[in-house]
Scaffold this motif. Structure first.
Motif, PDB file in Angstrom:
ATOM      1  N   LEU A  93     -30.452  37.166 -22.338  1.00 45.74           N
ATOM      2  CA  LEU A  93     -31.182  36.426 -21.307  1.00 45.74           C
ATOM      3  C   LEU A  93     -32.640  36.897 -21.240  1.00 45.74           C
ATOM      4  O   LEU A  93     -33.576  36.089 -21.201  1.00 45.74           O
ATOM      5  CB  LEU A  93     -30.489  36.614 -19.950  1.00 45.74           C
ATOM      6  CG  LEU A  93     -31.052  35.799 -18.794  1.00 45.74           C
ATOM      7  CD1 LEU A  93     -30.981  34.304 -19.085  1.00 45.74           C
ATOM      8  CD2 LEU A  93     -30.290  36.101 -17.506  1.00 45.74           C
ATOM      9  N   VAL A 129     -29.438  27.506 -22.476  1.00 44.68           N
ATOM     10  CA  VAL A 129     -28.895  28.816 -22.098  1.00 44.68           C
ATOM     11  C   VAL A 129     -27.766  28.637 -21.076  1.00 44.68           C
ATOM     12  O   VAL A 129     -26.682  29.227 -21.198  1.00 44.68           O
ATOM     13  CB  VAL A 129     -30.013  29.727 -21.536  1.00 44.68           C
ATOM     14  CG1 VAL A 129     -29.435  30.982 -20.905  1.00 44.68           C
ATOM     15  CG2 VAL A 129     -30.993  30.110 -22.652  1.00 44.68           C
ATOM     16  N   ALA A 162     -27.853  34.643 -13.787  1.00 41.61           N
ATOM     17  CA  ALA A 162     -28.635  33.867 -14.765  1.00 41.61           C
ATOM     18  C   ALA A 162     -29.273  32.646 -14.105  1.00 41.61           C
ATOM     19  O   ALA A 162     -30.440  32.331 -14.351  1.00 41.61           O
ATOM     20  CB  ALA A 162     -27.727  33.419 -15.912  1.00 41.61           C
TER      21      ALA A 162
END
Ligand code: B12
Length: 217
Positions: free
Chosen positions: A23, A39, A74
């Motif tokens: 990440l 992602v 995230a």
């Protein structure tokens, strides 16, 4: 485009160190919105691996919790990238929540983030919400759209009951209902009496935008 296969595997293996390294590397090189969505799609595919391993008895509830925290972290980091080009003023009011009996909220929150980035006003009524709570909020805030999130098989009947509650409140014709979450399908959409469905937050936002465009025409 960022290569995401390794991220999917690392999420599936709950390898926090590798996940975070990936990440951070993704964020280091001026990623685009498309990169951010790639992602997130890899995270979601990794969550499917986690789910499969849970079903196989290889992972436990604590692992699901941990997977959820990895994903949520995230989303927070990628949020600023999830803009939609051409932001107008407020384009519509959405009541959003996870239906009764279901407490999963990561996907719902992601859908909310994307709706807001697309200039919708979103009232998030939370998780495990009874049908009446959706109907009351839709009346109170004069909703254009009601979004129902659910990941459990048992959420299907809650979705149908929620649509019934909108009918009972006399507002079913005034609002569009969209279903989301990993269980939803065309058949479930029909069964629940909703207008549309999506297992992809980005696509779901596109459907909401189309409804608002058609409404203001
Ligand atoms: C993390 C997780 C949990 C965490 C949730 C943490 C949280 N805060 O949300 C915790 C530990 C709490 C949990 C609990 C349980 N879980 Co769980 N969980 C998962 C897991 C691994 C990932 C879910 C997730 O966050 N995915 C990532 C997000 C981003 O994906 P998503 O939710 O699908 O959202 C995307 C789209 O669907 C869409 N979307 C979502 N909502 C909406 C709404 C609208 C309107 C739109 C348009 C789009 C949209 O946008 C998102 C991005 O594209 C899944 C496996 C899986 N593959 O989904 C199992 C899974 C959903 N869980 C499962 C189970 C069985 C449970 C428990 C019953 C376990 C237990 N024995 O206690 C409990 C249920 C508690 C309850 N009453 O709800 C099963 C469900 C099986 C079924 N068909 O019923 C799954 C599928 C695992 C499995 N394969 O067995 N879980």
């Amino acid at each position: 485009m960022i290569e995401t296969e390794n991220l999917k595997i690392a999420v599936g293996e709950l390898d926090e160190e590798r996940v975070n390294a990936f990440l951070d590397a993704s964020l280091a090189f001026s990623p685009t919105e498309e990169d951010a969505r790639a992602v997130l799609a890899a995270y979601q595919a990794g969550m499917d691996i986690v789910g499969e391993r849970f079903e196989q008895g290889r992972y436990f509830v604590g692992d699901l919790v941990f997977a959820g925290s990895l994903f949520a972290a995230a989303v927070e980091k990628l949020k600023p990238l999830l803009g939609f080009s051409g932001g107008e003023g407020r384009i519509g009011m959405v009541i959003l929540g996870t239906v009764e009996g279901d407490i999963h909220f990561i996907g719902k929150n992601l859908f909310k983030t994307m709706l807001e980035a697309a200039s919708f006003h979103v009232i998030d009524i939370g998780i495990d919400q009874p049908p009446k709570a959706f109907a009351d909020a839709a009346v109170r805030y004069q909703a254009d759209i009601v979004g129902l999130s659910g990941l459990l098989t048992t959420a299907v009947d809650s979705m149908r009951d929620t649509v019934e509650a909108l009918k009972a409140a006399g507002i079913r014709r005034k609002v569009k209902v969209i279903l989301g979450g990993s269980i939803v399908t065309e058949a479930i959409c029909t069964y629940a009496g909703a207008d549309d469905w999506s297992r992809n937050a980005y696509e779901g936002v596109g459907k909401c935008r189309n409804w608002m465009r058609a409404k203001t025409r």
